[in-house]
Design an enzyme around this catalytic site. Structure first.
Site, PDB file in Angstrom:
ATOM      1  N   CYS A   1      -5.785   8.490   9.094  1.00 25.04           N
ATOM      2  CA  CYS A   1      -5.978   7.896  10.413  1.00 25.04           C
ATOM      3  C   CYS A   1      -5.419   8.821  11.497  1.00 25.04           C
ATOM      4  CB  CYS A   1      -5.377   6.506  10.518  1.00 25.04           C
ATOM      5  SG  CYS A   1      -3.807   6.315   9.742  1.00 25.04           S
TER       6      CYS A   1
ATOM      7  N   ILE B   1       7.025   5.523  17.744  1.00 27.49           N
ATOM      8  CA  ILE B   1       6.757   6.445  16.630  1.00 27.49           C
ATOM      9  C   ILE B   1       5.485   7.252  16.858  1.00 27.49           C
ATOM     10  CG2 ILE B   1       6.457   6.659  14.123  1.00 27.49           C
ATOM     11  CD1 ILE B   1       9.087   5.288  14.596  1.00 27.49           C
TER      12      ILE B   1
ATOM     13  N   ARG C   1      -4.103  10.438   4.367  1.00 24.52           N
ATOM     14  CA  ARG C   1      -2.918  11.187   4.772  1.00 24.52           C
ATOM     15  C   ARG C   1      -1.953  11.310   3.604  1.00 24.52           C
ATOM     16  NH1 ARG C   1       0.753  13.905   7.907  1.00 24.52           N
ATOM     17  NH2 ARG C   1       2.797  13.186   7.294  1.00 24.52           N
TER      18      ARG C   1
ATOM     19  N   LYS D   1       0.856  -1.204   0.000  1.00 25.98           N
ATOM     20  CA  LYS D   1       0.000   0.000   0.000  1.00 25.98           C
ATOM     21  C   LYS D   1       0.884   1.244   0.000  1.00 25.98           C
ATOM     22  CE  LYS D   1      -1.761   1.617   4.043  1.00 25.98           C
ATOM     23  NZ  LYS D   1      -1.509   3.039   4.297  1.00 25.98           N
ATOM     24  N   ASN D   2       1.906   1.246   0.887  1.00 24.75           N
ATOM     25  CA  ASN D   2       2.701   2.462   1.074  1.00 24.75           C
ATOM     26  C   ASN D   2       3.743   2.675  -0.002  1.00 24.75           C
ATOM     27  OD1 ASN D   2       1.115   3.102   3.192  1.00 24.75           O
ATOM     28  ND2 ASN D   2       2.527   2.378   4.764  1.00 24.75           N
TER      29      ASN D   2
ATOM     30  N   ASP E   1       4.008  -0.262  12.034  1.00 22.18           N
ATOM     31  CA  ASP E   1       2.775  -0.819  11.460  1.00 22.18           C
ATOM     32  C   ASP E   1       2.596  -2.288  11.829  1.00 22.18           C
ATOM     33  OD1 ASP E   1       2.981   1.033   8.309  1.00 22.18           O
ATOM     34  OD2 ASP E   1       2.514   1.622  10.357  1.00 22.18           O
TER      35      ASP E   1
ATOM     36  N   ARG F   1      -1.482  14.962  12.822  1.00 15.18           N
ATOM     37  CA  ARG F   1      -0.548  14.505  11.782  1.00 15.18           C
ATOM     38  C   ARG F   1       0.115  15.751  11.155  1.00 15.18           C
ATOM     39  NH1 ARG F   1      -1.280   9.159  10.095  1.00 15.18           N
ATOM     40  NH2 ARG F   1       0.839   9.280   9.286  1.00 15.18           N
ATOM     41  N   PRO F   2       1.141  16.317  11.821  1.00 12.92           N
ATOM     42  CA  PRO F   2       1.749  17.579  11.365  1.00 12.92           C
ATOM     43  C   PRO F   2       2.347  17.471   9.961  1.00 12.92           C
ATOM     44  CG  PRO F   2       3.141  16.520  12.979  1.00 12.92           C
ATOM     45  CD  PRO F   2       1.877  15.735  12.937  1.00 12.92           C
ATOM     46  N   ILE F   3       2.456  18.601   9.292  1.00 14.48           N
ATOM     47  CA  ILE F   3       3.116  18.607   7.963  1.00 14.48           C
ATOM     48  C   ILE F   3       4.200  19.682   7.914  1.00 14.48           C
ATOM     49  CG2 ILE F   3       1.097  17.699   6.714  1.00 14.48           C
ATOM     50  CD1 ILE F   3       0.534  20.601   5.834  1.00 14.48           C
ATOM     51  N   ASP F   4       4.662  20.099   9.101  1.00 10.31           N
ATOM     52  CA  ASP F   4       5.675  21.177   9.151  1.00 10.31           C
ATOM     53  C   ASP F   4       6.950  20.818   8.386  1.00 10.31           C
ATOM     54  OD1 ASP F   4       5.745  19.262  11.337  1.00 10.31           O
ATOM     55  OD2 ASP F   4       7.557  20.305  11.985  1.00 10.31           O
TER      56      ASP F   4
ATOM     57  N   ARG G   1      -9.195  -0.618   3.803  1.00  6.88           N
ATOM     58  CA  ARG G   1      -8.464   0.422   3.074  1.00  6.88           C
ATOM     59  C   ARG G   1      -7.008   0.021   2.886  1.00  6.88           C
ATOM     60  NH1 ARG G   1      -6.433   4.600   7.515  1.00  6.88           N
ATOM     61  NH2 ARG G   1      -5.018   5.176   5.855  1.00  6.88           N
TER      62      ARG G   1
HETATM   63  C1  EPZ Z   1       4.508   6.371   6.702  1.00  8.30           C
HETATM   64  O1  EPZ Z   1       3.855   7.394   7.384  1.00  8.30           O
HETATM   65  C2  EPZ Z   1       3.429   5.355   6.460  1.00  8.30           C
HETATM   66  N1  EPZ Z   1       2.356   5.959   5.656  1.00  8.30           N
HETATM   67  C3  EPZ Z   1       2.877   4.894   7.801  1.00  8.30           C
HETATM   68  O2  EPZ Z   1       1.970   3.856   7.535  1.00  8.30           O
HETATM   69  C4  EPZ Z   1       4.010   4.321   8.640  1.00  8.30           C
HETATM   70  O3  EPZ Z   1       3.492   3.951   9.898  1.00  8.30           O
HETATM   71  C5  EPZ Z   1       5.086   5.399   8.810  1.00  8.30           C
HETATM   72  O4  EPZ Z   1       5.548   5.836   7.518  1.00  8.30           O
HETATM   73  C6  EPZ Z   1       6.280   4.850   9.561  1.00  8.30           C
HETATM   74  O5  EPZ Z   1       6.769   3.730   8.884  1.00  8.30           O
HETATM   75  C7  EPZ Z   1       2.515   6.073   4.332  1.00  8.30           C
HETATM   76  O6  EPZ Z   1       3.539   5.727   3.763  1.00  8.30           O
HETATM   77  C8  EPZ Z   1       1.338   6.656   3.587  1.00  8.30           C
HETATM   78  P1  EPZ Z   1       4.821  10.551   9.320  1.00  8.30           P
HETATM   79  P2  EPZ Z   1       4.442   8.872   7.344  1.00  8.30           P
HETATM   80  O7  EPZ Z   1       3.478  11.195   9.308  1.00  8.30           O
HETATM   81  O8  EPZ Z   1       5.749   8.904   6.643  1.00  8.30           O
HETATM   82  C9  EPZ Z   1       6.300  13.323  12.395  1.00  8.30           C
HETATM   83  C10 EPZ Z   1      -0.078   2.828   7.677  1.00  8.30           C
HETATM   84  O9  EPZ Z   1      -0.658   2.323   8.629  1.00  8.30           O
HETATM   85  N2  EPZ Z   1       6.119  14.341  11.371  1.00  8.30           N
HETATM   86  O10 EPZ Z   1       5.894  11.207   8.551  1.00  8.30           O
HETATM   87  O11 EPZ Z   1       3.380   9.781   6.851  1.00  8.30           O
HETATM   88  C11 EPZ Z   1       4.991  12.608  12.758  1.00  8.30           C
HETATM   89  O12 EPZ Z   1       4.303  13.307  13.782  1.00  8.30           O
HETATM   90  C12 EPZ Z   1       0.594   4.152   7.847  1.00  8.30           C
HETATM   91  O13 EPZ Z   1       0.048   2.335   6.527  1.00  8.30           O
HETATM   92  C13 EPZ Z   1       6.257  15.675  11.738  1.00  8.30           C
HETATM   93  O14 EPZ Z   1       6.516  16.001  12.892  1.00  8.30           O
HETATM   94  O15 EPZ Z   1       4.715   9.091   8.830  1.00  8.30           O
HETATM   95  C14 EPZ Z   1       5.496  11.253  13.237  1.00  8.30           C
HETATM   96  O16 EPZ Z   1       5.907  11.345  14.581  1.00  8.30           O
HETATM   97  C15 EPZ Z   1       0.393   4.665   9.258  1.00  8.30           C
HETATM   98  N3  EPZ Z   1       6.111  16.635  10.796  1.00  8.30           N
HETATM   99  C16 EPZ Z   1       6.738  10.999  12.378  1.00  8.30           C
HETATM  100  O17 EPZ Z   1       7.125  12.278  11.835  1.00  8.30           O
HETATM  101  C17 EPZ Z   1       5.855  16.334   9.479  1.00  8.30           C
HETATM  102  O18 EPZ Z   1       5.769  17.256   8.649  1.00  8.30           O
HETATM  103  C18 EPZ Z   1       6.460  10.046  11.206  1.00  8.30           C
HETATM  104  O19 EPZ Z   1       5.174  10.323  10.815  1.00  8.30           O
HETATM  105  C19 EPZ Z   1       5.711  14.972   9.125  1.00  8.30           C
HETATM  106  C20 EPZ Z   1       5.843  13.999  10.081  1.00  8.30           C
END
Ligand code: EPZ
Length: 420
Positions: A116, A330, A92, A21-22, A308, A123-126, A401
């Site tokens: 989710c 995480i 996301r 999926k990812n 995961d 879910r920050p995007i900073d 999903r």
């Molecule tokens: C990817 O999420 C996967 N999703 C997640 O799978 C997976 O759990 C995760 O990587 C870790 O392996 C996809 O690939 C679509 P993040 P990702 O939001 O990269 C912080 C599933 O179940 N962060 O970057 O989106 C955040 O808070 C999903 O398939 C910021 O602070 O993970 C977290 O602590 C769940 N600011 C950490 O980084 C940002 O701008 C990672 O979260 C972005 C992230």
């Protein structure tokens, strides 16, 4: 929709792992970077991929289904700068469309992404925004929308102060068309990132270092299309392996997978005493008379134990003997589902939002539950299969999903799951 599970059945036989999926979610935004077609194969038929395809088409581009698991993506000339709110709120990974849109048409507008709720609240995007800014984008917030503009993106040096998979993928793909060199530091190293970089290089990019903490991208003028075969889903493979080990009732062969992506799981299987055999593309799990021993877990970015896989592991530890300290490093909220396992008969102490202690072995009893998120959902489905009696799981969108035809595939192993 609900799953009604009649638990306690013997599991045996073969199950094929679907495309990751990812990995699949990320090729749709990449298609915006070229006007040529991309032929994508081994794509899983799951809701999240349908959302990504809907987003791609809502932006005015063409996605054509060639056959099951194979689609052809072709971006059209005018790139729409605004991501539709109803779709951004659905998943996301929609954030992955921002960088390529910005690179392709110089602007991107979108609301805060949904999906989710396991990440720190919103879910920050900073880290994404900071990266785009470093590459020359201007960012304004106008009535709840992020509005990014960049006449020409320039290469930059970007350090991720938190390791983010989609952040790494997003800035790596965006940098392929930026002017000059981009250096990304403290990158995620997941196999999906390596596979995406390999595809991009085949289509004309110049990316070095994917799979290491530092990725260097030399911007190019344009990218070609090509073929992208989605790698097997290591989270599906690991989940099925733990279900087979926990059920410990019959021999199960897990096919079309990459065992080398799950080294952290095999290390734990050795300590737990699981009877398993790895070959290049399959995992064979055999029942064992020995008592399986509980062991501790700390989740960690790849190549550590994947977050995961933590929910399925927590369910697995209810069936092993001894106690297991599980430390989810995480995401917060990702252990909250443990309370539901406790209601099913598990013996779990919630030490704090990031740590639980599971004491096994406990008999699980069927119960009415609701799937809180994707990975907790599959962990509850596992618990229902292992439990005696009937389990009813509501909100199964949060399972389907991410897992293609999951009830049919597990029923083929001997589970009894009805979808109503
Ligand atoms: C990817 O999420 C996967 N999703 C997640 O799978 C997976 O759990 C995760 O990587 C870790 O392996 C996809 O690939 C679509 P993040 P990702 O939001 O990269 C912080 C599933 O179940 N962060 O970057 O989106 C955040 O808070 C999903 O398939 C910021 O602070 O993970 C977290 O602590 C769940 N600011 C950490 O980084 C940002 O701008 C990672 O979260 C972005 C992230």
């Amino acid at each position: 929709m609900k799953f009604i599970v009649n638990g306690g059945k013997k599991l045996e036989g073969e199950i094929e792992v679907k495309g990751a999926k990812n990995a699949a979610l990320k090729i749709f935004p990449v298609a915006l970077l070229t006007k040529e077609t991309i032929l994508v194969s081994n794509i899983p038929e799951i809701e999240d991929c349908l959302r990504a395809q809907e987003m791609f088409e809502a932006l005015g581009h063409k996605a054509k289904k060639i056959s099951c698991g194979i689609i052809e993506l072709k971006a059209q000339n005018n790139i729409c700068p605004e991501l539709p709110e109803n779709l951004v709120n659905k998943f996301r990974a929609s954030i992955m469309f921002v960088g390529p849109t910005l690179a392709a048409c110089g602007e991107a507008r979108f609301p805060h992404p949904g999906g989710c709720v396991i990440g720190a609240g919103t879910r920050p995007i900073d880290l994404f925004l900071k990266g785009f800014q470093k590459m020359g984008a201007k960012i304004e917030i106008k009535n709840g929308y992020y509005c990014l503009t960049a006449k020409k993106l320039k290469g930059a040096e970007i350090f991720f102060n938190k390791i983010t998979v989609t952040g790494t993928e997003s800035l790596m793909t965006t940098a392929t068309l930026a002017e000059g060199e981009t250096i990304l530091k403290n990158c995620a190293m997941e196999p999906e990132i390596i596979s995406l970089a390999e595809y991009l290089n085949k289509s004309g990019s110049k990316i070095k270092g994917a799979g290491t903490p530092t990725i260097i991208i030399k911007g190019v003028k344009k990218l070609h299309g090509g073929e992208y075969k989605i790698i097997p889903d290591r989270i599906e493979a690991g989940t099925f392996a733990m279900l087979a080990a926990a059920s410990n009732s019959g021999e199960i062969l897990i096919k079309n997978c990459e065992p080398k992506h799950l080294e952290a799981l095999w290390a734990l299987f050795d300590r737990i005493g699981v009877n398993y055999l790895l070959s290049k593309n399959s995992i064979r799990i055999k029942p064992t008379k020995r008592k399986l021993v509980s062991c501790d877990l700390t989740t960690h970015e790849y190549p550590g134990f994947a977050t995961d896989l933590q929910p399925p592991f927590t369910t697995f530890m209810t069936q092993t003997y001894g106690s297991s300290l599980i430390h989810e490093t995480i995401y917060d909220r990702r252990l909250l589902f443990a309370d539901i396992l406790t209601q099913m008969g598990a013996n779990i102490i919630m030490a704090d939002p990031h740590r639980v202690v599971v004491s096994g072995q406990t008999k699980l009893r069927g119960k009415k539950v609701v799937s809180p998120d994707l990975r907790a959902g599959i962990a509850l489905l596992m618990a229902g299969i292992l439990a005696t009696g009937k389990t009813e799981i509501d909100n199964i969108y949060q399972i389907e999903r991410g897992y293609e035809k999951i009830s049919e595939r597990l029923n083929n192993l001997g589970a009894e799951i009805k979808k109503v």
